[in-house]
Write a protein that holds these residues in place. Structure first.
Motif, PDB file in Angstrom:
ATOM      1  N   PRO A 191      35.981  36.965  48.140  1.00 27.15           N
ATOM      2  CA  PRO A 191      37.306  37.474  47.738  1.00 27.15           C
ATOM      3  C   PRO A 191      37.808  36.887  46.424  1.00 27.15           C
ATOM      4  O   PRO A 191      38.236  37.647  45.548  1.00 27.15           O
ATOM      5  CB  PRO A 191      38.203  37.107  48.928  1.00 27.15           C
ATOM      6  CG  PRO A 191      37.269  37.066  50.088  1.00 27.15           C
ATOM      7  CD  PRO A 191      35.991  36.489  49.542  1.00 27.15           C
ATOM      8  N   PRO A 192      37.776  35.545  46.205  1.00 27.36           N
ATOM      9  CA  PRO A 192      38.257  35.053  44.914  1.00 27.36           C
ATOM     10  C   PRO A 192      37.377  35.459  43.735  1.00 27.36           C
ATOM     11  O   PRO A 192      37.884  35.685  42.628  1.00 27.36           O
ATOM     12  CB  PRO A 192      38.285  33.530  45.088  1.00 27.36           C
ATOM     13  CG  PRO A 192      37.397  33.234  46.248  1.00 27.36           C
ATOM     14  CD  PRO A 192      37.499  34.425  47.140  1.00 27.36           C
ATOM     15  N   VAL A 193      36.065  35.568  43.951  1.00 24.88           N
ATOM     16  CA  VAL A 193      35.191  36.017  42.859  1.00 24.88           C
ATOM     17  C   VAL A 193      35.501  37.470  42.514  1.00 24.88           C
ATOM     18  O   VAL A 193      35.591  37.843  41.333  1.00 24.88           O
ATOM     19  CB  VAL A 193      33.704  35.846  43.241  1.00 24.88           C
ATOM     20  CG1 VAL A 193      32.802  36.540  42.231  1.00 24.88           C
ATOM     21  CG2 VAL A 193      33.347  34.358  43.322  1.00 24.88           C
ATOM     22  N   ALA A 194      35.678  38.310  43.519  1.00 23.90           N
ATOM     23  CA  ALA A 194      36.024  39.710  43.275  1.00 23.90           C
ATOM     24  C   ALA A 194      37.357  39.814  42.551  1.00 23.90           C
ATOM     25  O   ALA A 194      37.523  40.637  41.642  1.00 23.90           O
ATOM     26  CB  ALA A 194      36.075  40.474  44.594  1.00 23.90           C
ATOM     27  N   LYS A 195      38.317  38.969  42.925  1.00 18.49           N
ATOM     28  CA  LYS A 195      39.626  38.974  42.256  1.00 18.49           C
ATOM     29  C   LYS A 195      39.473  38.581  40.796  1.00 18.49           C
ATOM     30  O   LYS A 195      40.078  39.197  39.903  1.00 18.49           O
ATOM     31  CB  LYS A 195      40.559  37.992  42.967  1.00 18.49           C
ATOM     32  CG  LYS A 195      41.949  37.827  42.330  1.00 18.49           C
ATOM     33  CD  LYS A 195      42.777  39.077  42.485  1.00 18.49           C
ATOM     34  CE  LYS A 195      44.234  38.830  42.127  1.00 18.49           C
ATOM     35  NZ  LYS A 195      44.461  38.409  40.755  1.00 18.49           N
ATOM     36  N   ALA A 196      38.662  37.573  40.526  1.00 18.19           N
ATOM     37  CA  ALA A 196      38.457  37.135  39.143  1.00 18.19           C
ATOM     38  C   ALA A 196      37.817  38.238  38.306  1.00 18.19           C
ATOM     39  O   ALA A 196      38.178  38.441  37.145  1.00 18.19           O
ATOM     40  CB  ALA A 196      37.592  35.874  39.117  1.00 18.19           C
ATOM     41  N   LEU A 197      36.871  38.964  38.887  1.00 17.86           N
ATOM     42  CA  LEU A 197      36.224  40.040  38.148  1.00 17.86           C
ATOM     43  C   LEU A 197      37.167  41.224  37.953  1.00 17.86           C
ATOM     44  O   LEU A 197      37.121  41.901  36.921  1.00 17.86           O
ATOM     45  CB  LEU A 197      34.945  40.474  38.863  1.00 17.86           C
ATOM     46  CG  LEU A 197      33.846  39.407  38.931  1.00 17.86           C
ATOM     47  CD1 LEU A 197      32.629  39.946  39.661  1.00 17.86           C
ATOM     48  CD2 LEU A 197      33.467  38.916  37.536  1.00 17.86           C
ATOM     49  N   ALA A 198      38.028  41.479  38.930  1.00 15.86           N
ATOM     50  CA  ALA A 198      39.025  42.537  38.765  1.00 15.86           C
ATOM     51  C   ALA A 198      39.978  42.206  37.623  1.00 15.86           C
ATOM     52  O   ALA A 198      40.347  43.074  36.826  1.00 15.86           O
ATOM     53  CB  ALA A 198      39.808  42.734  40.063  1.00 15.86           C
ATOM     54  N   GLU A 199      40.373  40.945  37.537  1.00 20.49           N
ATOM     55  CA  GLU A 199      41.223  40.518  36.425  1.00 20.49           C
ATOM     56  C   GLU A 199      40.510  40.734  35.098  1.00 20.49           C
ATOM     57  O   GLU A 199      41.093  41.232  34.129  1.00 20.49           O
ATOM     58  CB  GLU A 199      41.585  39.043  36.576  1.00 20.49           C
ATOM     59  CG  GLU A 199      42.579  38.750  37.676  1.00 20.49           C
ATOM     60  CD  GLU A 199      42.890  37.267  37.768  1.00 20.49           C
ATOM     61  OE1 GLU A 199      42.408  36.496  36.900  1.00 20.49           O
ATOM     62  OE2 GLU A 199      43.604  36.858  38.698  1.00 20.49           O
ATOM     63  N   LEU A 200      39.239  40.349  35.058  1.00 23.00           N
ATOM     64  CA  LEU A 200      38.463  40.522  33.830  1.00 23.00           C
ATOM     65  C   LEU A 200      38.478  41.974  33.385  1.00 23.00           C
ATOM     66  O   LEU A 200      38.728  42.284  32.210  1.00 23.00           O
ATOM     67  CB  LEU A 200      37.022  40.059  34.061  1.00 23.00           C
ATOM     68  CG  LEU A 200      36.039  40.377  32.933  1.00 23.00           C
ATOM     69  CD1 LEU A 200      36.289  39.464  31.753  1.00 23.00           C
ATOM     70  CD2 LEU A 200      34.605  40.246  33.414  1.00 23.00           C
ATOM     71  N   LEU A 201      38.231  42.894  34.302  1.00 22.84           N
ATOM     72  CA  LEU A 201      38.163  44.312  33.961  1.00 22.84           C
ATOM     73  C   LEU A 201      39.506  44.828  33.461  1.00 22.84           C
ATOM     74  O   LEU A 201      39.565  45.719  32.610  1.00 22.84           O
ATOM     75  CB  LEU A 201      37.703  45.118  35.177  1.00 22.84           C
ATOM     76  CG  LEU A 201      36.277  44.827  35.653  1.00 22.84           C
ATOM     77  CD1 LEU A 201      35.988  45.541  36.970  1.00 22.84           C
ATOM     78  CD2 LEU A 201      35.257  45.226  34.592  1.00 22.84           C
ATOM     79  N   THR A 202      40.594  44.252  33.974  1.00 26.87           N
ATOM     80  CA  THR A 202      41.924  44.666  33.542  1.00 26.87           C
ATOM     81  C   THR A 202      42.124  44.418  32.052  1.00 26.87           C
ATOM     82  O   THR A 202      42.821  45.181  31.372  1.00 26.87           O
ATOM     83  CB  THR A 202      43.000  43.897  34.337  1.00 26.87           C
ATOM     84  OG1 THR A 202      42.849  44.188  35.726  1.00 26.87           O
ATOM     85  CG2 THR A 202      44.403  44.291  33.909  1.00 26.87           C
ATOM     86  N   PHE A 203      41.524  43.362  31.531  1.00 26.46           N
ATOM     87  CA  PHE A 203      41.726  42.972  30.144  1.00 26.46           C
ATOM     88  C   PHE A 203      40.713  43.604  29.182  1.00 26.46           C
ATOM     89  O   PHE A 203      40.773  43.352  27.985  1.00 26.46           O
ATOM     90  CB  PHE A 203      41.664  41.449  30.018  1.00 26.46           C
ATOM     91  CG  PHE A 203      42.858  40.756  30.611  1.00 26.46           C
ATOM     92  CD1 PHE A 203      44.049  40.674  29.918  1.00 26.46           C
ATOM     93  CD2 PHE A 203      42.788  40.187  31.870  1.00 26.46           C
ATOM     94  CE1 PHE A 203      45.142  40.043  30.463  1.00 26.46           C
ATOM     95  CE2 PHE A 203      43.881  39.550  32.427  1.00 26.46           C
ATOM     96  CZ  PHE A 203      45.066  39.480  31.724  1.00 26.46           C
TER      97      PHE A 203
END
Length: 250
Positions: A191-203
């Motif tokens: 879950p935290p890794v997926a969240k970090a990658l989702a943040e990355l894609l947002t930017f």
């Protein structure tokens, strides 16, 4: 040179939207050292606020030495991730001046800090790796957008993630997009890794068809772009002190 300096090859306020977004993404995950008015009282710390022409702003640098150099001497400060500092200042309608006089100098107004906070709340479109109808080599345009930023972000998670891969994907609804396939992540860390990658894609700039994230222990297909697992940083041994040396005074 710090990580922020390396991204700011063009001054922040002159850079295009894609570069500015990369810098803000890195800022969110960088420990910043913000000047205080006085020593913290327990859990309470009062930031030093400067009344600038357009809005009041706190001041922070990405190293303690840089902060001391700006004030030409020691200064009371606190260290906090950029995301935490940005959220608190946005709530108060204040801005943030980062690294004044340095390559990565930026003055972020309250609206930008509020946008940053909202971007960091993105939830990941996590996908089961068995769902795509087929996987194929990623498109060059997507690789140009994803590869460098993904490798950099994975370095922040060294020891948590294994090999990662970028693939083209076609989904049952005939949508064609891309997939980030991550191997070697324990279930409790997904879950935290997926969240970090989702943040990355947002930017990052939008990629046609979107980008999904999946976890799998299967080897990536041969036509995937594979990014090797980031290496865990070697622990730094504290310097040995000469027992005959005089005591150090603070």
């Amino acid at each position: 040179m710090t990580a922020l300096d390396e991204l700011a090859t063009t001054p922040f306020h002159e850079a295009d939207d894609a570069v500015r977004s990369r810098i803000l993404s890195r800022l969110a995950n960088t420990e910043l050292f913000a000047a205080l008015i006085r020593e913290p009282d327990g859990d309470l710390a009062e930031l030093r606020i400067f009344d600038l022409p357009d809005f009041p702003a706190a001041l922070a640098c990405d190293t303690e030495d840089r902060l001391a150099a700006f004030f030409e001497g020691p200064v009371v400060h606190l260290g906090a991730p950029g995301r935490v500092l940005a959220a608190r200042l946005a709530e108060q309608g204040r801005g943030l001046l980062v690294n004044p006089g340095l390559p990565s100098e930026m003055l972020l107004d309250p609206v930008t800090l509020s946008w940053l906070g909202q971007a960091l709340t993105e939830t990941p479109p996590e996908t089961d790796a068995t769902q795509p109808l087929r996987l194929f080599a990623p498109e060059a345009a997507a690789v140009n957008i994803l590869a460098g930023a993904l490798a950099e972000r994975l370095q922040d998670m060294a020891g948590l993630v294994g090999e990662s891969a970028i693939l083209g994907a076609e989904w049952p609804e005939r949508r064609r997009g891309h997939l980030i396939l991550v191997r070697g992540v324990a279930a409790e860390h997904q879950p935290p890794v997926a969240k970090a990658l989702a943040e990355l894609l947002t930017f990052l700039p939008q990629i046609e068809g979107g980008v999904d994230v999946a976890f799998s222990d299967r080897a990536a297909p041969s036509d995937a772009l594979v990014i090797e697992a980031p290496k865990r940083p070697e622990p730094v041994a504290p310097p040995k002190r000469d027992p005959s040396a005089p005591p150090r005074l603070r």
